[in-house]
Design a protein around this motif. Structure first.
Motif, PDB file in Angstrom:
ATOM      1  N   SER A   9      48.106  41.251  35.225  1.00 56.81           N
ATOM      2  CA  SER A   9      46.922  40.390  35.125  1.00 56.81           C
ATOM      3  C   SER A   9      45.755  40.964  35.920  1.00 56.81           C
ATOM      4  CB  SER A   9      47.244  38.979  35.626  1.00 56.81           C
ATOM      5  OG  SER A   9      47.840  39.021  36.909  1.00 56.81           O
ATOM      6  N   PRO A  10      44.734  41.470  35.230  1.00 57.13           N
ATOM      7  CA  PRO A  10      43.498  41.878  35.908  1.00 57.13           C
ATOM      8  C   PRO A  10      42.686  40.658  36.322  1.00 57.13           C
ATOM      9  CG  PRO A  10      43.244  42.101  33.557  1.00 57.13           C
ATOM     10  CD  PRO A  10      44.673  41.678  33.784  1.00 57.13           C
ATOM     11  N   LEU A  11      41.782  40.851  37.251  1.00 56.66           N
ATOM     12  CA  LEU A  11      40.943  39.771  37.765  1.00 56.66           C
ATOM     13  C   LEU A  11      39.478  40.148  37.633  1.00 56.66           C
ATOM     14  CD1 LEU A  11      42.854  39.194  41.133  1.00 56.66           C
ATOM     15  CD2 LEU A  11      43.236  37.974  39.000  1.00 56.66           C
ATOM     16  N   TRP A  12      38.610  39.128  37.619  1.00 57.45           N
ATOM     17  CA  TRP A  12      37.183  39.390  37.714  1.00 57.45           C
ATOM     18  C   TRP A  12      36.517  38.265  38.501  1.00 57.45           C
ATOM     19  CZ3 TRP A  12      39.566  38.433  32.968  1.00 57.45           C
ATOM     20  CH2 TRP A  12      39.267  37.220  32.353  1.00 57.45           C
ATOM     21  N   GLU A  13      35.364  38.592  39.068  1.00 59.72           N
ATOM     22  CA  GLU A  13      34.654  37.647  39.911  1.00 59.72           C
ATOM     23  C   GLU A  13      33.961  36.580  39.075  1.00 59.72           C
ATOM     24  OE1 GLU A  13      34.616  37.485  43.207  1.00 59.72           O
ATOM     25  OE2 GLU A  13      35.966  39.217  43.367  1.00 59.72           O
ATOM     26  N   GLU A  14      33.775  35.422  39.677  1.00 61.68           N
ATOM     27  CA  GLU A  14      33.020  34.352  39.038  1.00 61.68           C
ATOM     28  C   GLU A  14      31.612  34.840  38.719  1.00 61.68           C
ATOM     29  OE1 GLU A  14      33.082  29.684  39.917  1.00 61.68           O
ATOM     30  OE2 GLU A  14      31.945  30.794  41.416  1.00 61.68           O
ATOM     31  N   GLY A  15      31.160  34.567  37.519  1.00 63.38           N
ATOM     32  CA  GLY A  15      29.833  34.995  37.104  1.00 63.38           C
ATOM     33  C   GLY A  15      29.782  36.388  36.524  1.00 63.38           C
ATOM     34  N   ALA A  16      30.946  37.043  36.367  1.00 68.16           N
ATOM     35  CA  ALA A  16      30.975  38.395  35.804  1.00 68.16           C
ATOM     36  C   ALA A  16      30.435  38.402  34.384  1.00 68.16           C
ATOM     37  CB  ALA A  16      32.397  38.939  35.829  1.00 68.16           C
ATOM     38  N   SER A  17      29.881  39.532  33.981  1.00 69.23           N
ATOM     39  CA  SER A  17      29.347  39.670  32.627  1.00 69.23           C
ATOM     40  C   SER A  17      30.480  39.793  31.625  1.00 69.23           C
ATOM     41  CB  SER A  17      28.466  40.909  32.538  1.00 69.23           C
ATOM     42  OG  SER A  17      29.258  42.087  32.652  1.00 69.23           O
ATOM     43  N   LEU A  18      30.146  39.580  30.362  1.00 75.42           N
ATOM     44  CA  LEU A  18      31.155  39.714  29.322  1.00 75.42           C
ATOM     45  C   LEU A  18      31.647  41.154  29.230  1.00 75.42           C
ATOM     46  CD1 LEU A  18      32.701  38.082  27.255  1.00 75.42           C
ATOM     47  CD2 LEU A  18      30.935  38.599  25.573  1.00 75.42           C
ATOM     48  N   ASP A  19      30.791  42.131  29.545  1.00 82.18           N
ATOM     49  CA  ASP A  19      31.237  43.527  29.553  1.00 82.18           C
ATOM     50  C   ASP A  19      32.335  43.741  30.586  1.00 82.18           C
ATOM     51  OD1 ASP A  19      29.496  44.228  27.551  1.00 82.18           O
ATOM     52  OD2 ASP A  19      27.964  45.047  28.892  1.00 82.18           O
ATOM     53  N   THR A  20      32.167  43.155  31.760  1.00 86.76           N
ATOM     54  CA  THR A  20      33.188  43.267  32.808  1.00 86.76           C
ATOM     55  C   THR A  20      34.478  42.596  32.373  1.00 86.76           C
ATOM     56  OG1 THR A  20      31.523  43.343  34.556  1.00 86.76           O
ATOM     57  CG2 THR A  20      33.740  42.676  35.201  1.00 86.76           C
ATOM     58  N   ILE A  21      34.360  41.421  31.774  1.00 85.45           N
ATOM     59  CA  ILE A  21      35.538  40.695  31.314  1.00 85.45           C
ATOM     60  C   ILE A  21      36.246  41.474  30.207  1.00 85.45           C
ATOM     61  CG2 ILE A  21      36.318  38.574  30.193  1.00 85.45           C
ATOM     62  CD1 ILE A  21      33.945  37.168  31.606  1.00 85.45           C
ATOM     63  N   ASN A  22      35.484  42.040  29.295  1.00 87.25           N
ATOM     64  CA  ASN A  22      36.097  42.809  28.217  1.00 87.25           C
ATOM     65  C   ASN A  22      36.797  44.058  28.747  1.00 87.25           C
ATOM     66  OD1 ASN A  22      35.463  41.082  26.112  1.00 87.25           O
ATOM     67  ND2 ASN A  22      33.477  42.046  25.729  1.00 87.25           N
ATOM     68  N   ALA A  23      36.269  44.646  29.821  1.00 89.28           N
ATOM     69  CA  ALA A  23      36.940  45.796  30.434  1.00 89.28           C
ATOM     70  C   ALA A  23      38.297  45.379  30.992  1.00 89.28           C
ATOM     71  CB  ALA A  23      36.065  46.393  31.531  1.00 89.28           C
ATOM     72  N   ALA A  24      38.364  44.179  31.592  1.00 94.17           N
ATOM     73  CA  ALA A  24      39.637  43.665  32.088  1.00 94.17           C
ATOM     74  C   ALA A  24      40.597  43.404  30.930  1.00 94.17           C
ATOM     75  CB  ALA A  24      39.406  42.386  32.892  1.00 94.17           C
TER      76      ALA A  24
END
Length: 614
Positions: free
Chosen positions: A523-538
């Motif tokens: 399970s990768p994680l991302w910070e609150e408010g991350a962009s959709l590009d960051t989320i898609n990378a995860a």
């Protein structure tokens, strides 16, 4: 006070509908005209959506007022000053018990990921706890209205209303779903959280069973009961029950957990959750109340045990077999590394790789000795370098349990003592084996009242690893796990033993469970408010992990409750050879497809949002 306490549900829905259209007209236009095609569900903000008067008529028949679910962080956006509910949200954001039992929990999800809506054009509608990010608090993926069911009648009224108006329906207890199946944008919520009945049976005869068919020490749990409550009831009788393990014990005990299969640290000793079910009750899309078991409507009973939550109707209760309590051993170990010459965040450190590879190699031996439980690989908060946490249990009566674990601890310590500086220093801490009175002491000590695993932005991937693979190619397994490049990896012994002795066709669960030994999760994680590009990378990391493990386990499977939304062939992955039978049962008991969830049985007949038939 928060807005939720100042308005009725119907007033809030009216207010929200006006503000929603103003703030989110672009996203709303995605749904415009759907209901007029005859193929689509009627969604909030569409002309076909029931009127205020129609909702008022429904509310008059229910035992509770209608719900107006809101995002958990809503109180932090309702005023410029810090209020009590916002303070609680900030303090308890990663507390699973609070997230599922707060005053606003009807709108809560255990992972904020699935409370947000990710629009096709790339913008995100959510309600972030961190108000300094400057984003508005929007409804996102949370249904705007729902029913707080307290009885079978309430469920029937909710289902009849949803069917009559062709609404998109979601069923939720705790919101503890890693694929967001218990929430949906613009949908109608059926909330089972307050179905908290618990009945212990000294003897239990399933409905319709022949005379003489009696089980002793069974327990019937309402579908709103959480494991903390179920465990307390069973522990008070000196018994144990196969159940979910999580900080705070907040997972629902008689809902999606068991319908997806229900793994547990106790499964290798007593079978999976579905293997311990004696009877279930459910209301289906035609409003009928069913009592199902091996003797009465066995096809639906079969489908409910592993066929996936939110798919068959609204489960009212589950009756489980309990088991005697006996002393156990509990093994603990933490191993960390310090390798300043190695890039932080990687597991490609010789000492760490050697440790984990050895663990994989001996896992079949550990399982045969009676051990089960959890190994997690996580990044250090300070360095980003990996550390390994082991938390296992075994029956105290298992003759070789202690010696096999001690051998692994000795290997780890020798590795730490002999490592060269360029390989990375390995530190072994808390390597111990404790004798405990039973599972109750272990659960209460290690999980009760704890926080974690929730309140973070993440998505999962997973795979079941068969015993034969670990025995024949343990190095490939270790390389695949450590090569994921994902911050959190779980390597769990929750199969084998008693799980492998059950007839694979006795329940709807994928037969791959009966050959499995390990459930691996990443399970990768991302910070609150991350962009959709960051989320898609995860998400791409999850897809990479899935591809790696599919290559290792062709024709294998994954756990329905802890998987990803990107399975290439979810029918095979979750159910294998059982899928066609499940399709037939689905058509029989839900011919109108009122209950459809992501990657659930029959979902391939619907679009990506599950709003329109293909």
């Amino acid at each position: 006070m928060a807005l939720l306490r100042m308005t009725t549900a119907l007033q809030l829905v009216t207010w929200f509908m006006i503000s929603y259209v103003l703030v989110s007209t672009q996203a709303s236009s995605v749904y415009a005209g759907h209901s007029s095609t005859g193929k689509c569900r009627c969604l909030f903000t569409e002309p076909c959506w029931p009127s205020k008067d129609e909702f008022a008529a429904l509310e008059a028949t229910l035992s509770q007022p209608l719900l107006a679910p809101q995002q958990l962080a809503t109180p932090c956006h309702t005023s410029w000053f810090l209020n009590e509910e916002c303070e609680l949200a900030q303090e308890l954001w990663v507390d699973g018990w609070w997230r599922s039992n707060s005053s606003n929990s009807a709108g809560g999800t255990e992972q904020p990921t699935f409370a947000a809506y990710y629009a096709p054009d790339g913008h995100i509608e959510a309600c972030f706890l961190n108000t300094t990010l400057g984003y508005p608090c929007l409804q996102g993926n949370i249904p705007p209205i729902g029913v707080d069911v307290r009885s079978v009648k309430d469920i029937q009224l909710a289902i009849d209303f949803a069917a009559a108006h062709n609404l998109r329906v979601v069923v939720k207890n705790t919101g503890h779903d890693y694929l967001g199946r218990s929430t949906a944008r613009n949908a109608f919520l059926i909330w089972t959280h307050h179905l908290k009945s618990i009945q212990y049976h000294d003897t239990f005869k399933p409905s319709g069973a022949p005379n003489g068919t009696v089980y002793t020490d069974a327990i019937t749990l309402g579908s709103g009961v959480q494991w903390q409550e179920a465990y307390d009831a069973v522990f008070a009788r000196g018994r144990i029950i196969v159940g979910g393990i999580a900080p705070g014990a907040s997972v629902g005990a008689a809902g999606g957990w068991v319908q997806g299969g229900g793994h547990s640290a106790l499964a290798p000793q007593h079978g999976l959750g579905v293997d311990n079910v004696l009877e279930m009750t459910i209301v289906t899309s035609d409003g009928r109340y069913h009592v199902v078991n091996s003797y009465q409507e066995p096809d639906l009973f079969w489908a409910l045990r592993g066929g996936g939550g939110g798919t068959w109707g609204v489960v009212v209760s589950v009756t489980y077999q309990t088991h005697p309590s006996s002393p156990i051993l509990a093994a603990y170990m933490i191993a960390s590394v310090n390798a300043p010459t190695v890039d932080a965040g990687t597991a490609d450190i010789p000492t760490f790789r050697a440790l984990f590879t050895e663990l994989v190699r001996i896992t079949p031996t550990l399982a045969d000795a009676g051990w089960s439980g959890y190994v997690d690989i996580l990044p250090s908060d300070d360095t980003g370098l990996p550390w390994l946490s082991l938390l296992y249990i075994a029956p105290a009566s298992a003759p070789t349990a202690r010696s096999t674990m001690q051998d692994f601890f000795a290997f780890a310590q020798h590795l730490a003592d002999s490592a060269r500086p360029e390989e990375g220093a390995l530190y072994v801490d808390l390597a111990s084996i404790d004798s405990l009175s039973g599972f109750a002491e272990w659960e209460l000590t290690n999980f009760r009242g704890k926080s974690g695993e929730v309140g973070v932005n993440t998505e999962l991937g997973s795979r079941l690893l068969p015993r034969d693979l670990l025995q024949s190619n343990h190095t490939a397994v270790a390389d695949a796990v450590l090569g994921l490049g994902i911050p959190h990896i779980g390597f769990y012994i929750v199969a084998g033993g008693a799980v492998s002795t059950v007839d694979p066709d006795s329940v709807a669960l994928n037969p791959a469970w009966r050959d499995a030994l390990i459930h691996v999760v990443f399970s990768p994680l991302w910070e609150e408010g991350a962009s959709l590009d960051t989320i898609n990378a995860a998400r791409d990391l999850v897809k990479k992990g899935e591809a790696a493990f599919r290559a290792l386990t062709p024709g294998g499977g994954a756990y329905f409750n802890e998987a990803s939304l990107y399975e290439e062939n979810f029918q095979q992955t979750f159910w294998g050879s059982h899928y066609e039978k499940l399709r037939a049962v689905k058509k029989q008991y839900d011919p109108i497809d009122l209950f459809v969830v992501p990657e659930g049985v029959g979902s391939e007949d619907w679009d990506a949002d599950l709003n329109c038939r293909l």
